[in-house]
Design a protein around this motif. Sequence first.
Motif, short mmCIF file in Angstrom:
data_model
loop_
_atom_site.label_atom_id
_atom_site.label_comp_id
_atom_site.label_asym_id
_atom_site.label_seq_id
_atom_site.Cartn_x
_atom_site.Cartn_y
_atom_site.Cartn_z
N ALA A 30 0.85 -1.20 0.00
CA ALA A 30 0.00 0.00 0.00
C ALA A 30 0.87 1.24 0.00
O ALA A 30 1.69 1.44 0.90
CB ALA A 30 -0.90 0.01 1.23
N SER A 31 0.70 2.07 -1.01
CA SER A 31 1.50 3.28 -1.15
C SER A 31 0.76 4.50 -0.62
O SER A 31 -0.41 4.73 -0.97
CB SER A 31 1.88 3.51 -2.61
OG SER A 31 2.66 2.45 -3.09
N LEU A 32 1.45 5.29 0.19
CA LEU A 32 0.92 6.56 0.67
C LEU A 32 1.45 7.68 -0.21
O LEU A 32 2.34 7.46 -1.04
CB LEU A 32 1.33 6.78 2.13
CG LEU A 32 0.93 5.67 3.11
CD1 LEU A 32 1.38 6.03 4.53
CD2 LEU A 32 -0.56 5.43 3.07
N VAL A 33 0.91 8.87 -0.05
CA VAL A 33 1.42 10.05 -0.75
C VAL A 33 1.73 11.12 0.28
O VAL A 33 1.40 10.99 1.46
CB VAL A 33 0.40 10.58 -1.79
CG1 VAL A 33 0.19 9.58 -2.90
CG2 VAL A 33 -0.93 10.95 -1.13
N THR A 34 2.38 12.17 -0.17
CA THR A 34 2.80 13.24 0.73
C THR A 34 1.63 13.77 1.56
O THR A 34 0.55 14.06 1.04
CB THR A 34 3.42 14.38 -0.08
OG1 THR A 34 4.59 13.88 -0.73
CG2 THR A 34 3.79 15.55 0.81
N ASP A 35 1.87 13.88 2.85
CA ASP A 35 0.88 14.41 3.80
C ASP A 35 1.68 15.00 4.96
O ASP A 35 2.91 14.97 4.97
CB ASP A 35 -0.05 13.29 4.26
CG ASP A 35 -1.37 13.79 4.81
OD1 ASP A 35 -1.47 15.00 5.15
OD2 ASP A 35 -2.32 12.99 4.92
N THR A 36 0.97 15.51 5.96
CA THR A 36 1.66 15.90 7.18
C THR A 36 2.25 14.65 7.83
O THR A 36 1.81 13.52 7.57
CB THR A 36 0.71 16.57 8.16
OG1 THR A 36 -0.29 15.60 8.57
CG2 THR A 36 0.01 17.77 7.53
N LEU A 37 3.22 14.84 8.70
CA LEU A 37 3.81 13.69 9.39
C LEU A 37 2.75 12.97 10.22
O LEU A 37 2.72 11.74 10.27
CB LEU A 37 4.97 14.14 10.26
CG LEU A 37 6.22 14.64 9.52
CD1 LEU A 37 7.28 15.07 10.51
CD2 LEU A 37 6.77 13.57 8.58
N ASP A 38 1.88 13.73 10.87
CA ASP A 38 0.81 13.11 11.66
C ASP A 38 -0.13 12.32 10.76
O ASP A 38 -0.57 11.22 11.10
CB ASP A 38 0.03 14.17 12.44
CG ASP A 38 0.80 14.72 13.63
OD1 ASP A 38 1.80 14.08 14.03
OD2 ASP A 38 0.40 15.77 14.16
N GLY A 39 -0.48 12.90 9.60
CA GLY A 39 -1.36 12.20 8.68
C GLY A 39 -0.74 10.91 8.16
O GLY A 39 -1.42 9.87 8.06
N GLU A 97 -2.60 -2.68 10.43
CA GLU A 97 -3.56 -3.73 10.83
C GLU A 97 -3.80 -4.70 9.68
O GLU A 97 -3.90 -5.92 9.88
CB GLU A 97 -4.88 -3.08 11.25
CG GLU A 97 -4.81 -2.17 12.45
CD GLU A 97 -6.15 -1.54 12.76
OE1 GLU A 97 -7.18 -2.05 12.26
OE2 GLU A 97 -6.19 -0.53 13.50
N LEU A 98 -3.89 -4.17 8.46
CA LEU A 98 -4.13 -5.04 7.31
C LEU A 98 -2.89 -5.84 6.97
O LEU A 98 -3.01 -6.96 6.45
CB LEU A 98 -4.57 -4.19 6.11
CG LEU A 98 -5.82 -3.36 6.32
CD1 LEU A 98 -6.21 -2.63 5.04
CD2 LEU A 98 -6.99 -4.22 6.81
N CYS A 99 -1.71 -5.29 7.25
CA CYS A 99 -0.48 -6.07 7.09
C CYS A 99 -0.46 -7.23 8.08
O CYS A 99 -0.10 -8.36 7.73
CB CYS A 99 0.74 -5.19 7.31
SG CYS A 99 0.95 -3.85 6.12
N GLU A 100 -0.87 -6.94 9.30
CA GLU A 100 -0.89 -7.99 10.33
C GLU A 100 -1.92 -9.05 10.04
O GLU A 100 -1.77 -10.21 10.43
CB GLU A 100 -1.12 -7.34 11.70
CG GLU A 100 0.09 -6.55 12.18
CD GLU A 100 -0.22 -5.44 13.16
OE1 GLU A 100 -1.41 -5.33 13.58
OE2 GLU A 100 0.69 -4.67 13.50
N ASP A 101 -2.98 -8.68 9.30
CA ASP A 101 -3.99 -9.64 8.88
C ASP A 101 -3.58 -10.42 7.63
O ASP A 101 -4.33 -11.29 7.17
CB ASP A 101 -5.32 -8.94 8.60
CG ASP A 101 -5.99 -8.42 9.87
OD1 ASP A 101 -5.62 -8.89 10.97
OD2 ASP A 101 -6.87 -7.55 9.76
#
Length: 377
Positions: free
Chosen positions: A90-99, A109-113
């Motif tokens: 799953a790829s994320l894109v630029t966001d705030t560090l908190d985001g 969670e989905l990785c753990e599943d």
Amino acid sequence: MSLTLADARIVTTDGIHDGWLTIEDGRITHVGRGSAPRPGHSLGGRHVVPGFVDVHNHGGAGGSFPAGDPGTARDAIALHERHGTTTMVASLVTDTLDGLARAASALAELCEDGLLAGIHFEGPYIARSRCGAHDPSLLRDPSAQELAGLFKAARGHARMVTIAGELPGGLDAIRMTAGEGVIAAVGHSDADYDQTLQAVEAGATVATHLYNAMPPLGHRAPGPVAALLEDERVTVELINDGVHVHPAMLRLAYEVAGPGRTMLVTDAMSATGLGDGEYVLGPMRVRVEDGVARLVEGGSIAGSTLTMDVAFRRSVRELGLSLPDAAQVASLTPARVLGLADRVGSIDVGKDADLVVLSDDLEVAGVMRRGAWITEP
């Protein structure tokens, strides 16, 4: 539970063989040639290739991985599974560090599943001049300390980070990333040839969607493309959707890097599997017209609506790859990059029964993941 798939044309690393295979407890236990020794599920002479492995995917079916919503992320995963992708990052894109931290924690969670093979941080440590569909106001200079926080939020499931190594702190961030066992990728970069080689020396081993969001190949200023293609340590991502890269340049990359250093990716976004309209990619508004995703503001290409079966089919038809080579760039090479080739990526005894059954025209007729049919042929 044991299942035999018979009357198959099995695509392996050493060719195409008429034969059969047996699956027990989700794994391949036998691969044979000729007639099966016992009655089984006949595939009617259709081809069987290993499940596709996509290391760069932002979502689909209306679900966007950067949104960090496990429910809609599951919808995206299910869509791509139906199109043959049985292993996905799953790829994320630029966001705030908190985001970014919130999204990574949710996707962990989905990785753990077992539904995802990891998380890819594509941004915020990328060049403003090559940001593409990333919000330029949220870009940052690379920071090893910040990366450590993002890796902590991902709970051990950070799999790749795209970094523009020419930025202040870029080489240190690449070293830190590689040192943590996470793939460092060069991308969204304005680096020249020598700067790109420095990034590779620091530990970068992947080129994020080669050609896109980087200076073009030039005969006096070869830029990052030449450096990434010629270095044997680097595996290059290619988006084969007929939009991102001209087929001639795809063929060039493939001829230089070969199937062992080339991997197909989708760079798919939430509109994949849906119709034209307006969507979001992280904080950015995207309009899809005729299946092509572009930012509402500025018009930059914003991911794709590609699925791996289409990329596979185009590689055979448009690029002239053999089925075994197409299977390698869609499955085995990305599996090796992820360190998962002992489990997935090819049809071999002992590996997960991740399989795609293809019709004569290379359309998906069936998909199996870990021995269970997602779509039964």
